[in-house]
Design a protein around this motif. Structure first.
Motif, PDB file in Angstrom:
ATOM      1  N   SER A  65     -17.379  17.522  62.159  1.00 18.91           N
ATOM      2  CA  SER A  65     -17.717  18.028  60.833  1.00 18.91           C
ATOM      3  C   SER A  65     -19.026  17.426  60.336  1.00 18.91           C
ATOM      4  O   SER A  65     -19.590  16.508  60.936  1.00 18.91           O
ATOM      5  N   GLU A  66     -19.475  17.947  59.194  1.00 17.93           N
ATOM      6  CA  GLU A  66     -20.734  17.477  58.604  1.00 17.93           C
ATOM      7  C   GLU A  66     -20.671  16.003  58.234  1.00 17.93           C
ATOM      8  O   GLU A  66     -21.684  15.295  58.305  1.00 17.93           O
ATOM      9  N   ASP A  67     -19.473  15.499  57.866  1.00 16.49           N
ATOM     10  CA  ASP A  67     -19.319  14.081  57.529  1.00 16.49           C
ATOM     11  C   ASP A  67     -18.771  13.283  58.708  1.00 16.49           C
ATOM     12  O   ASP A  67     -18.127  12.247  58.532  1.00 16.49           O
ATOM     13  N   ASN A  68     -19.019  13.821  59.943  1.00 14.67           N
ATOM     14  CA  ASN A  68     -18.702  13.124  61.207  1.00 14.67           C
ATOM     15  C   ASN A  68     -17.211  12.992  61.490  1.00 14.67           C
ATOM     16  O   ASN A  68     -16.801  12.162  62.317  1.00 14.67           O
ATOM     17  N   ARG A  69     -16.371  13.790  60.835  1.00 13.13           N
ATOM     18  CA  ARG A  69     -14.943  13.770  61.155  1.00 13.13           C
ATOM     19  C   ARG A  69     -14.673  14.683  62.346  1.00 13.13           C
ATOM     20  O   ARG A  69     -15.194  15.797  62.406  1.00 13.13           O
ATOM     21  N   PRO A  70     -13.845  14.242  63.294  1.00  7.72           N
ATOM     22  CA  PRO A  70     -13.502  15.112  64.424  1.00  7.72           C
ATOM     23  C   PRO A  70     -12.568  16.227  63.977  1.00  7.72           C
ATOM     24  O   PRO A  70     -11.791  16.060  63.027  1.00  7.72           O
ATOM     25  N   SER A  71     -12.643  17.349  64.642  1.00  5.20           N
ATOM     26  CA  SER A  71     -11.804  18.497  64.271  1.00  5.20           C
ATOM     27  C   SER A  71     -11.391  19.253  65.524  1.00  5.20           C
ATOM     28  O   SER A  71     -12.183  19.402  66.466  1.00  5.20           O
ATOM     29  N   MET A  72     -10.142  19.723  65.525  1.00  2.00           N
ATOM     30  CA  MET A  72      -9.625  20.547  66.624  1.00  2.00           C
ATOM     31  C   MET A  72      -8.702  21.611  66.062  1.00  2.00           C
ATOM     32  O   MET A  72      -8.070  21.410  65.021  1.00  2.00           O
ATOM     33  N   ASN A  73      -8.606  22.725  66.776  1.00  6.16           N
ATOM     34  CA  ASN A  73      -7.687  23.795  66.378  1.00  6.16           C
ATOM     35  C   ASN A  73      -7.063  24.401  67.632  1.00  6.16           C
ATOM     36  O   ASN A  73      -7.183  23.842  68.727  1.00  6.16           O
ATOM     37  N   ILE A  74      -6.397  25.524  67.461  1.00  6.50           N
ATOM     38  CA  ILE A  74      -5.874  26.307  68.585  1.00  6.50           C
ATOM     39  C   ILE A  74      -6.522  27.681  68.539  1.00  6.50           C
ATOM     40  O   ILE A  74      -6.612  28.312  67.478  1.00  6.50           O
ATOM     41  N   MET A 129     -17.067  34.870  73.263  1.00  5.56           N
ATOM     42  CA  MET A 129     -16.798  35.224  71.876  1.00  5.56           C
ATOM     43  C   MET A 129     -15.553  34.459  71.431  1.00  5.56           C
ATOM     44  O   MET A 129     -14.500  34.565  72.065  1.00  5.56           O
ATOM     45  N   VAL A 130     -15.685  33.695  70.350  1.00  8.55           N
ATOM     46  CA  VAL A 130     -14.580  32.886  69.842  1.00  8.55           C
ATOM     47  C   VAL A 130     -14.315  33.280  68.395  1.00  8.55           C
ATOM     48  O   VAL A 130     -15.234  33.308  67.573  1.00  8.55           O
ATOM     49  N   SER A 131     -13.056  33.602  68.076  1.00  8.70           N
ATOM     50  CA  SER A 131     -12.685  33.969  66.707  1.00  8.70           C
ATOM     51  C   SER A 131     -12.063  32.769  65.999  1.00  8.70           C
ATOM     52  O   SER A 131     -11.133  32.148  66.527  1.00  8.70           O
ATOM     53  N   LEU A 132     -12.566  32.479  64.809  1.00  6.56           N
ATOM     54  CA  LEU A 132     -12.119  31.308  64.057  1.00  6.56           C
ATOM     55  C   LEU A 132     -11.658  31.719  62.660  1.00  6.56           C
ATOM     56  O   LEU A 132     -12.323  32.507  61.986  1.00  6.56           O
ATOM     57  N   TYR A 133     -10.512  31.194  62.242  1.00  2.11           N
ATOM     58  CA  TYR A 133      -9.989  31.488  60.902  1.00  2.11           C
ATOM     59  C   TYR A 133     -10.961  31.024  59.826  1.00  2.11           C
ATOM     60  O   TYR A 133     -11.593  29.971  59.946  1.00  2.11           O
ATOM     61  N   HIS A 134     -11.064  31.840  58.763  1.00  2.00           N
ATOM     62  CA  HIS A 134     -11.802  31.404  57.575  1.00  2.00           C
ATOM     63  C   HIS A 134     -11.111  30.181  56.961  1.00  2.00           C
ATOM     64  O   HIS A 134      -9.914  29.955  57.150  1.00  2.00           O
ATOM     65  N   ASN A 135     -11.880  29.427  56.197  1.00  2.41           N
ATOM     66  CA  ASN A 135     -11.358  28.309  55.395  1.00  2.41           C
ATOM     67  C   ASN A 135     -10.643  27.260  56.243  1.00  2.41           C
ATOM     68  O   ASN A 135      -9.617  26.696  55.832  1.00  2.41           O
ATOM     69  N   THR A 136     -11.166  26.996  57.442  1.00  2.00           N
ATOM     70  CA  THR A 136     -10.624  25.936  58.276  1.00  2.00           C
ATOM     71  C   THR A 136     -11.729  24.939  58.594  1.00  2.00           C
ATOM     72  O   THR A 136     -12.912  25.294  58.649  1.00  2.00           O
ATOM     73  N   MET A 137     -11.332  23.689  58.822  1.00  2.00           N
ATOM     74  CA  MET A 137     -12.310  22.647  59.105  1.00  2.00           C
ATOM     75  C   MET A 137     -13.039  22.910  60.416  1.00  2.00           C
ATOM     76  O   MET A 137     -14.258  22.694  60.516  1.00  2.00           O
ATOM     77  N   THR A 138     -12.312  23.388  61.428  1.00  2.00           N
ATOM     78  CA  THR A 138     -12.938  23.620  62.731  1.00  2.00           C
ATOM     79  C   THR A 138     -14.015  24.687  62.639  1.00  2.00           C
ATOM     80  O   THR A 138     -15.106  24.538  63.200  1.00  2.00           O
ATOM     81  N   LYS A 139     -13.725  25.766  61.887  1.00  2.00           N
ATOM     82  CA  LYS A 139     -14.742  26.813  61.729  1.00  2.00           C
ATOM     83  C   LYS A 139     -15.978  26.261  61.041  1.00  2.00           C
ATOM     84  O   LYS A 139     -17.108  26.440  61.506  1.00  2.00           O
ATOM     85  N   ASP A 140     -15.771  25.562  59.926  1.00  2.00           N
ATOM     86  CA  ASP A 140     -16.902  25.023  59.175  1.00  2.00           C
ATOM     87  C   ASP A 140     -17.666  23.974  59.989  1.00  2.00           C
ATOM     88  O   ASP A 140     -18.901  23.924  59.955  1.00  2.00           O
ATOM     89  N   SER A 141     -16.921  23.152  60.732  1.00  2.00           N
ATOM     90  CA  SER A 141     -17.568  22.111  61.537  1.00  2.00           C
ATOM     91  C   SER A 141     -18.420  22.732  62.635  1.00  2.00           C
ATOM     92  O   SER A 141     -19.569  22.314  62.862  1.00  2.00           O
ATOM     93  N   PHE A 142     -17.866  23.722  63.311  1.00  2.00           N
ATOM     94  CA  PHE A 142     -18.583  24.344  64.417  1.00  2.00           C
ATOM     95  C   PHE A 142     -19.816  25.105  63.915  1.00  2.00           C
ATOM     96  O   PHE A 142     -20.892  25.034  64.509  1.00  2.00           O
ATOM     97  N   LEU A 143     -19.661  25.836  62.809  1.00  2.00           N
ATOM     98  CA  LEU A 143     -20.797  26.588  62.287  1.00  2.00           C
ATOM     99  C   LEU A 143     -21.893  25.650  61.773  1.00  2.00           C
ATOM    100  O   LEU A 143     -23.076  26.005  61.798  1.00  2.00           O
ATOM    101  N   HIS A 144     -21.497  24.449  61.349  1.00  2.00           N
ATOM    102  CA  HIS A 144     -22.495  23.483  60.875  1.00  2.00           C
ATOM    103  C   HIS A 144     -23.215  22.804  62.048  1.00  2.00           C
ATOM    104  O   HIS A 144     -24.449  22.752  62.097  1.00  2.00           O
ATOM    105  N   SER A 145     -22.421  22.293  63.004  1.00  2.00           N
ATOM    106  CA  SER A 145     -23.019  21.516  64.094  1.00  2.00           C
ATOM    107  C   SER A 145     -23.619  22.410  65.180  1.00  2.00           C
ATOM    108  O   SER A 145     -24.531  22.014  65.892  1.00  2.00           O
TER     109      SER A 145
END
Length: 273
Positions: free
Chosen positions: A90-99, A114-130
């Motif tokens: 994540s943007e604040d260096n927290r690790p994140s994982m999903n399924i 192509m990877v589909s990610l749920y809205h409003n999840t930490m993994t989506k936001d982390s991946f789109l940021h990093s």
């Protein structure tokens, strides 16, 4: 006398012929008139019938249209898919994982996923940021991690226990402590940004495969975001070194044991999902 009788009989005969001729002509006219009348009635009946049929068809069409528009769309068939977990930071260096099960390769050259990610999840936001993430292909022994990684978002569990993300702590209890022992992963990359990003991403040990992704583009997809990603690295778990090591991205021998890969069909059979 005989001559008069003879003439009378001839006239009678001619009269009878005339009567028969007129009678036949009148019968023909009557039959023709009757035939035309029947045809007219048939056409009229046919017109009425066709009109009724058209009204019925229009009514049925309207009912069918109304029925189809009001009927719910049936769900697609349940297909058994490989089960992945996307690891990112994540943007604040927290690790994140999903399924993730909504993912698939979409190109060979270049290699794209192509990877589909749920809205409003930490993994989506982390991946789109990093813009960097490691797609981990789970094995059957890791099926019990699906409930931990996939049933909630990192945003839902913000309290830390022993300095660990709650998901991280629960995975550790199952024998799969998150690790950054992937310092040799992605070392073939020419970009320092990519090599450094992968070093800092925590991963699960002993996954069937590790796919290094770089975000290229996104598209809104209902309750998901579709992320188009370039495959920039491929790795596998090395039991001797207890870390992720690089595999030749173009090699057909990626070391995957097909019998151990976790599929969503098994999760459904066992009631996990």
């Amino acid at each position: 006398m005989t001559s008069k009788v003879y003439i009378f009989l001839i006239r009678l005969y001619l009269f009878i012929l005339a009567v028969q001729s007129v009678s036949g002509f009148l019968s023909h006219i009557a039959l023709d008139t009757l035939s035309k009348s029947n045809c007219a009635r048939t056409r009229s009946t046919s017109t009425v019938t066709n009109a009724n049929d058209n009204r019925i068809n229009m009514s049925n069409s309207s009912n069918d249209s109304s029925s189809s528009s009001s009927s719910p769309i049936p769900p697609p068939p349940s297909v058994s898919m490989p089960v992945y977990s996307l690891a990112s930071k994540s943007e604040d260096n927290r690790p994140s994982m999903n399924i993730v099960t909504f993912t698939t390769p979409v190109s060979v050259k270049p290699k794209l996923f192509m990877v589909s990610l749920y809205h409003n999840t930490m993994t989506k936001d982390s991946f789109l940021h990093s813009k960097y993430g490691i797609l981990q292909l789970l094995n059957k022994d890791q099926k019990y991690l699906v409930q931990i990684l996939g049933k909630s978002s990192g945003y839902d569990t913000t309290d830390l226990e022993d300095g660990l993300n709650p998901k991280e702590g629960k995975c550790q209890e199952k024998g799969y402590a998150w690790t950054t022992e992937n310092i040799s992963f992605g070392q073939s990359l020419k970009e320092d940004e990519g090599r450094n990003a992968f070093r800092e991403i925590k991963v699960l040990p002993q996954c069937s495969s590790y796919i290094g992704l770089k975000l290229m583009n996104t598209m809104d997809a209902g309750d998901h975001v579709m992320a188009l990603c370039a495959v920039v690295a491929v790795g596998k778990w090395d039991d001797k070194q207890e870390c992720v090591i690089d595999v030749d991205i173009d090699s057909g021998n990626n070391g995957i044991d097909q019998e151990k890969i976790l599929y969503s069909g098994l999760l459904r059979e066992e009631g996990i999902i």
